[in-house]
Design a protein around this motif. Structure first.
Motif, PDB file in Angstrom:
ATOM      1  N   THR A  27      -8.740 -81.703  22.557  1.00  0.00           N
ATOM      2  CA  THR A  27     -10.248 -81.655  22.924  1.00  0.00           C
ATOM      3  C   THR A  27     -10.329 -80.740  24.210  1.00  0.00           C
ATOM      4  OG1 THR A  27     -10.396 -83.893  23.560  1.00  0.00           O
ATOM      5  CG2 THR A  27     -10.851 -83.675  21.447  1.00  0.00           C
ATOM      6  N   ASP A  28     -11.376 -80.348  24.667  1.00  0.00           N
ATOM      7  CA  ASP A  28     -11.678 -79.939  25.935  1.00  0.00           C
ATOM      8  C   ASP A  28     -11.595 -81.071  27.217  1.00  0.00           C
ATOM      9  OD1 ASP A  28     -12.175 -77.449  24.882  1.00  0.00           O
ATOM     10  OD2 ASP A  28     -14.545 -77.887  24.715  1.00  0.00           O
ATOM     11  N   SER A  29     -12.021 -82.147  26.853  1.00  0.00           N
ATOM     12  CA  SER A  29     -11.920 -83.103  28.010  1.00  0.00           C
ATOM     13  C   SER A  29     -10.585 -83.470  28.131  1.00  0.00           C
ATOM     14  CB  SER A  29     -12.758 -84.432  27.534  1.00  0.00           C
ATOM     15  OG  SER A  29     -12.204 -84.931  26.349  1.00  0.00           O
ATOM     16  N   THR A  30      -9.792 -83.554  27.273  1.00  0.00           N
ATOM     17  CA  THR A  30      -8.402 -83.859  27.332  1.00  0.00           C
ATOM     18  C   THR A  30      -7.661 -82.611  28.252  1.00  0.00           C
ATOM     19  OG1 THR A  30      -8.170 -85.284  25.109  1.00  0.00           O
ATOM     20  CG2 THR A  30      -6.063 -84.297  26.122  1.00  0.00           C
ATOM     21  N   MET A  31      -7.813 -81.284  27.783  1.00  0.00           N
ATOM     22  CA  MET A  31      -7.309 -80.269  28.565  1.00  0.00           C
ATOM     23  C   MET A  31      -7.524 -80.148  29.991  1.00  0.00           C
ATOM     24  SD  MET A  31      -5.065 -79.012  26.491  1.00  0.00           S
ATOM     25  CE  MET A  31      -5.016 -77.366  27.246  1.00  0.00           C
ATOM     26  N   TRP A  32      -8.900 -80.637  30.109  1.00  0.00           N
ATOM     27  CA  TRP A  32      -9.194 -80.763  31.568  1.00  0.00           C
ATOM     28  C   TRP A  32      -8.546 -81.979  32.422  1.00  0.00           C
ATOM     29  CZ3 TRP A  32     -11.016 -76.845  34.191  1.00  0.00           C
ATOM     30  CH2 TRP A  32     -11.823 -75.961  33.666  1.00  0.00           C
ATOM     31  N   PHE A  33      -8.459 -83.023  31.833  1.00  0.00           N
ATOM     32  CA  PHE A  33      -7.579 -84.113  32.260  1.00  0.00           C
ATOM     33  C   PHE A  33      -6.245 -83.491  32.808  1.00  0.00           C
ATOM     34  CE2 PHE A  33     -10.112 -87.581  30.683  1.00  0.00           C
ATOM     35  CZ  PHE A  33     -10.550 -88.005  32.055  1.00  0.00           C
ATOM     36  N   LEU A  34      -5.314 -82.572  31.716  1.00  0.00           N
ATOM     37  CA  LEU A  34      -4.068 -82.358  31.984  1.00  0.00           C
ATOM     38  C   LEU A  34      -4.219 -81.057  33.045  1.00  0.00           C
ATOM     39  CD1 LEU A  34      -2.941 -82.485  28.290  1.00  0.00           C
ATOM     40  CD2 LEU A  34      -2.387 -84.051  30.046  1.00  0.00           C
ATOM     41  N   ILE A  35      -4.777 -80.238  33.057  1.00  0.00           N
ATOM     42  CA  ILE A  35      -5.042 -78.960  33.845  1.00  0.00           C
ATOM     43  C   ILE A  35      -5.279 -79.402  35.327  1.00  0.00           C
ATOM     44  CG2 ILE A  35      -6.228 -76.771  34.430  1.00  0.00           C
ATOM     45  CD1 ILE A  35      -6.589 -76.524  31.230  1.00  0.00           C
ATOM     46  N   VAL A  36      -6.476 -80.113  35.383  1.00  0.00           N
ATOM     47  CA  VAL A  36      -6.834 -80.440  36.901  1.00  0.00           C
ATOM     48  C   VAL A  36      -5.792 -81.641  37.418  1.00  0.00           C
ATOM     49  CG1 VAL A  36      -8.362 -81.835  38.300  1.00  0.00           C
ATOM     50  CG2 VAL A  36      -9.174 -80.306  36.397  1.00  0.00           C
ATOM     51  N   GLY A  37      -5.111 -82.510  36.518  1.00  0.00           N
ATOM     52  CA  GLY A  37      -4.158 -83.284  36.982  1.00  0.00           C
ATOM     53  C   GLY A  37      -2.953 -82.634  37.481  1.00  0.00           C
ATOM     54  N   ALA A  38      -2.433 -81.543  36.718  1.00  0.00           N
ATOM     55  CA  ALA A  38      -1.293 -80.934  37.091  1.00  0.00           C
ATOM     56  C   ALA A  38      -1.722 -80.028  38.415  1.00  0.00           C
ATOM     57  CB  ALA A  38      -0.906 -79.809  36.053  1.00  0.00           C
ATOM     58  N   ALA A  39      -2.626 -79.471  38.561  1.00  0.00           N
ATOM     59  CA  ALA A  39      -2.956 -78.845  39.699  1.00  0.00           C
ATOM     60  C   ALA A  39      -3.115 -79.693  41.079  1.00  0.00           C
ATOM     61  CB  ALA A  39      -4.395 -77.993  39.278  1.00  0.00           C
ATOM     62  N   ALA A  40      -3.465 -80.536  40.809  1.00  0.00           N
ATOM     63  CA  ALA A  40      -3.753 -81.622  41.825  1.00  0.00           C
ATOM     64  C   ALA A  40      -2.295 -82.135  42.252  1.00  0.00           C
ATOM     65  CB  ALA A  40      -4.705 -82.920  41.472  1.00  0.00           C
ATOM     66  N   ALA A  41      -1.310 -82.467  41.296  1.00  0.00           N
ATOM     67  CA  ALA A  41      -0.133 -82.833  41.676  1.00  0.00           C
ATOM     68  C   ALA A  41       0.736 -81.906  42.170  1.00  0.00           C
ATOM     69  CB  ALA A  41       0.484 -83.424  40.352  1.00  0.00           C
ATOM     70  N   VAL A  42       0.548 -80.569  41.944  1.00  0.00           N
ATOM     71  CA  VAL A  42       1.357 -79.552  42.487  1.00  0.00           C
ATOM     72  C   VAL A  42       1.117 -79.412  43.955  1.00  0.00           C
ATOM     73  CG1 VAL A  42       1.737 -76.960  42.297  1.00  0.00           C
ATOM     74  CG2 VAL A  42       2.002 -78.473  40.297  1.00  0.00           C
ATOM     75  N   ALA A  43      -0.439 -79.354  43.977  1.00  0.00           N
ATOM     76  CA  ALA A  43      -0.917 -79.241  45.311  1.00  0.00           C
ATOM     77  C   ALA A  43      -0.556 -80.242  46.211  1.00  0.00           C
ATOM     78  CB  ALA A  43      -2.561 -79.022  45.402  1.00  0.00           C
ATOM     79  N   GLY A  44      -0.754 -81.368  45.743  1.00  0.00           N
ATOM     80  CA  GLY A  44      -0.312 -82.778  46.640  1.00  0.00           C
ATOM     81  C   GLY A  44       1.307 -82.664  46.793  1.00  0.00           C
ATOM     82  N   ILE A  45       2.175 -82.302  46.037  1.00  0.00           N
ATOM     83  CA  ILE A  45       3.584 -81.993  46.436  1.00  0.00           C
ATOM     84  C   ILE A  45       3.607 -81.007  47.571  1.00  0.00           C
ATOM     85  CG2 ILE A  45       5.664 -81.331  45.453  1.00  0.00           C
ATOM     86  CD1 ILE A  45       5.149 -82.599  42.801  1.00  0.00           C
ATOM     87  N   PHE A  46       2.980 -79.953  47.370  1.00  0.00           N
ATOM     88  CA  PHE A  46       3.146 -78.791  48.282  1.00  0.00           C
ATOM     89  C   PHE A  46       2.576 -79.293  49.734  1.00  0.00           C
ATOM     90  CE2 PHE A  46       1.201 -75.184  50.394  1.00  0.00           C
ATOM     91  CZ  PHE A  46       2.378 -74.377  50.462  1.00  0.00           C
ATOM     92  N   MET A  47       1.635 -79.805  49.763  1.00  0.00           N
ATOM     93  CA  MET A  47       0.874 -80.269  50.974  1.00  0.00           C
ATOM     94  C   MET A  47       1.692 -81.380  51.651  1.00  0.00           C
ATOM     95  SD  MET A  47      -3.258 -80.213  50.365  1.00  0.00           S
ATOM     96  CE  MET A  47      -3.714 -80.718  52.175  1.00  0.00           C
ATOM     97  N   ALA A  48       2.386 -82.138  50.965  1.00  0.00           N
ATOM     98  CA  ALA A  48       3.011 -83.580  51.419  1.00  0.00           C
ATOM     99  C   ALA A  48       4.458 -83.286  51.663  1.00  0.00           C
ATOM    100  CB  ALA A  48       3.020 -84.551  50.533  1.00  0.00           C
ATOM    101  N   VAL A  49       5.044 -82.380  50.823  1.00  0.00           N
ATOM    102  CA  VAL A  49       6.487 -82.174  51.192  1.00  0.00           C
ATOM    103  C   VAL A  49       6.879 -81.067  51.711  1.00  0.00           C
ATOM    104  CG1 VAL A  49       8.811 -82.132  49.810  1.00  0.00           C
ATOM    105  CG2 VAL A  49       6.914 -83.920  49.313  1.00  0.00           C
ATOM    106  N   LEU A  50       6.318 -80.045  51.142  1.00  0.00           N
ATOM    107  CA  LEU A  50       6.721 -78.626  51.322  1.00  0.00           C
ATOM    108  C   LEU A  50       6.231 -77.937  52.750  1.00  0.00           C
ATOM    109  CD1 LEU A  50       7.168 -76.935  47.855  1.00  0.00           C
ATOM    110  CD2 LEU A  50       8.897 -77.971  49.054  1.00  0.00           C
ATOM    111  N   LYS A  51       4.942 -78.031  52.715  1.00  0.00           N
ATOM    112  CA  LYS A  51       4.252 -77.528  54.067  1.00  0.00           C
ATOM    113  C   LYS A  51       4.618 -78.368  55.125  1.00  0.00           C
ATOM    114  CE  LYS A  51      -0.418 -75.656  54.878  1.00  0.00           C
ATOM    115  NZ  LYS A  51      -1.659 -75.605  54.640  1.00  0.00           N
ATOM    116  N   LYS A  52       4.775 -77.338  56.288  1.00  0.00           N
ATOM    117  CA  LYS A  52       5.151 -78.025  57.587  1.00  0.00           C
ATOM    118  C   LYS A  52       4.049 -77.919  58.544  1.00  0.00           C
ATOM    119  CE  LYS A  52       9.903 -78.222  56.785  1.00  0.00           C
ATOM    120  NZ  LYS A  52      10.121 -79.586  56.222  1.00  0.00           N
TER     121      LYS A  52
END
Length: 67
Positions: free
Chosen positions: A42-67
């Protein structure tokens, strides 16, 4: 701890929570029935997965990789 690192950790946690809710939603009976007949979640499930993955990747980038 810098502000970027703190925001990154918060984004990572929020992303993981959204991914968990998306996974839980994809395992529900209603979503399984919809997937059986349409071949996709369903659309709501896809939005949870897409936004969750994007937020997790952005969080990893900001917390670990970006200096």
């Amino acid at each position: 701890m810098g502000n970027n690192k703190l925001i990154g950790i918060v984004l990572l946690v929020v992303g993981l929570i959204l991914l968990y809710f998306g996974w839980q939603s994809s395992q529900s009976v209603g979503d399984q029935v919809v997937e059986t007949f349409t071949g996709r979640f369903t659309d709501s499930t896809m939005w949870f997965l897409i936004v969750g993955a994007a937020a997790a990747v952005a969080g990893i980038f900001m917390a670990v990789l970006k200096k």
